[in-house]
Design an enzyme around this catalytic site. Structure first.
Site, PDB file in Angstrom:
ATOM      1  N   CYS A  87       0.830  -1.197   0.000  1.00 28.11           N
ATOM      2  CA  CYS A  87       0.000   0.000   0.000  1.00 28.11           C
ATOM      3  C   CYS A  87       0.872   1.258   0.000  1.00 28.11           C
ATOM      4  O   CYS A  87       1.446   1.606  -1.019  1.00 28.11           O
ATOM      5  CB  CYS A  87      -0.975  -0.036   1.181  1.00 28.11           C
ATOM      6  SG  CYS A  87      -2.321   1.166   1.049  1.00 28.11           S
ATOM      7  N   HIS A 196      -3.341  -5.658   1.404  1.00 29.25           N
ATOM      8  CA  HIS A 196      -2.565  -5.846   2.631  1.00 29.25           C
ATOM      9  C   HIS A 196      -2.469  -7.318   3.030  1.00 29.25           C
ATOM     10  O   HIS A 196      -3.314  -7.810   3.802  1.00 29.25           O
ATOM     11  CB  HIS A 196      -3.218  -5.071   3.773  1.00 29.25           C
ATOM     12  CG  HIS A 196      -3.038  -3.598   3.694  1.00 29.25           C
ATOM     13  ND1 HIS A 196      -2.102  -2.907   4.437  1.00 29.25           N
ATOM     14  CD2 HIS A 196      -3.678  -2.658   2.949  1.00 29.25           C
ATOM     15  CE1 HIS A 196      -2.172  -1.616   4.165  1.00 29.25           C
ATOM     16  NE2 HIS A 196      -3.122  -1.441   3.262  1.00 29.25           N
ATOM     17  N   GLU A 198      -0.571  -8.687   5.160  1.00 32.56           N
ATOM     18  CA  GLU A 198      -0.331  -8.852   6.591  1.00 32.56           C
ATOM     19  C   GLU A 198      -1.625  -8.919   7.394  1.00 32.56           C
ATOM     20  O   GLU A 198      -1.624  -9.336   8.557  1.00 32.56           O
ATOM     21  CB  GLU A 198       0.562  -7.720   7.126  1.00 32.56           C
ATOM     22  CG  GLU A 198      -0.113  -6.381   7.344  1.00 32.56           C
ATOM     23  CD  GLU A 198      -0.315  -5.572   6.071  1.00 32.56           C
ATOM     24  OE1 GLU A 198      -0.723  -4.401   6.183  1.00 32.56           O
ATOM     25  OE2 GLU A 198      -0.073  -6.103   4.971  1.00 32.56           O
TER      26      GLU A 198
END
Length: 226
Positions: A87, A196, A198
């Site tokens: 991002c 994302h 994560e």
């Protein structure tokens, strides 16, 4: 020997701790890096996490690109150090010219947060080896300036060289040209994407999927087998 993966914190980074946890879950050692320090602490790879570095006041990623740590990241990435930009990290990589093109505001002019379906277009980078070519995955997406743009020559070259790593499926959430969600450099060691991973590493949180964990297991295997 445990692989050490650095995670840079800039003023306004939001997802640095989430990224360090994802690295731990993958079996590597996360190393906190501060944006004012040039020393990368001899890490084996670097992640530029999501957030709003410097509040995106000038242009997303434009100020962070000049942080002292980026001098070292740019130098070592060109020498082969694996670097992942998520991002805001993707925005910084384009501003640093480690990846081509740029990021503009979403075409609908609104912040977006959704579970996004992607197709893996390149499973041969340092960060995507644990995926399959053509695999469809779901990764959380949240951005305001996520529209990937580049001139026609650059887009054609990315397509021809297999450097589009991820593509949006079902819906293009931000107007990115050719539905591009992530790209890589020529060597395959630098990857940037807007979603994302994560936030998709544990079944009990977020989307309930672990489709993002292979990013971090991929680089671990790459480093161990290097």
């Amino acid at each position: 020997m445990t692989a050490r993966i650095g995670v840079v914190t800039f003023p306004g980074s939001l997802d640095d701790r989430d990224t360090r946890r994802a690295i731990t879950l993958a079996g590597a050692e996360p190393v906190a890096l501060w944006h004012k320090d040039k020393d990368l602490k001899q890490v084996d790879a670097v992640v530029l996490p999501g957030g709003f570095s410097y509040g995106d006041y000038l242009r997303a990623g434009a100020i962070s690109r000049f942080s002292p740590v980026m001098e070292s990241v740019i130098e070592q990435a060109k020498a082969g150090l694996p670097v992942l930009g998520i991002c805001n990290g993707f925005q910084i990589l384009t501003e640093a010219h480690l990846l081509p093109g740029g990021m503009l505001g979403n075409d609908h002019l609104h912040f977006i947060c959704r579970d996004q379906k992607l197709r893996v277009e390149n499973a041969e980078t340092s960060w995507t080896g644990d995926y399959r070519q053509g695999q469809e995955i779901h990764i959380p997406l949240k951005n305001m300036d996520g529209r990937y743009v580049a001139d026609a020559y650059t887009l054609d070259r990315l397509e021809a060289e297999g450097r589009v790593v991820f593509r949006y499926l079902d819906v293009n959430p931000n107007g990115s040209l050719r539905d591009i969600a992530g790209i890589t450099n020529e060597a395959g060691n630098v990857v940037g994407l807007m979603p994302h991973p994560e936030h998709a590493v544990e079944p009990l949180i977020g989307t309930g999927r672990t489709d993002g964990l292979p990013f971090f297991t991929s680089i671990l295997k790459k480093l161990v087998n290097a």
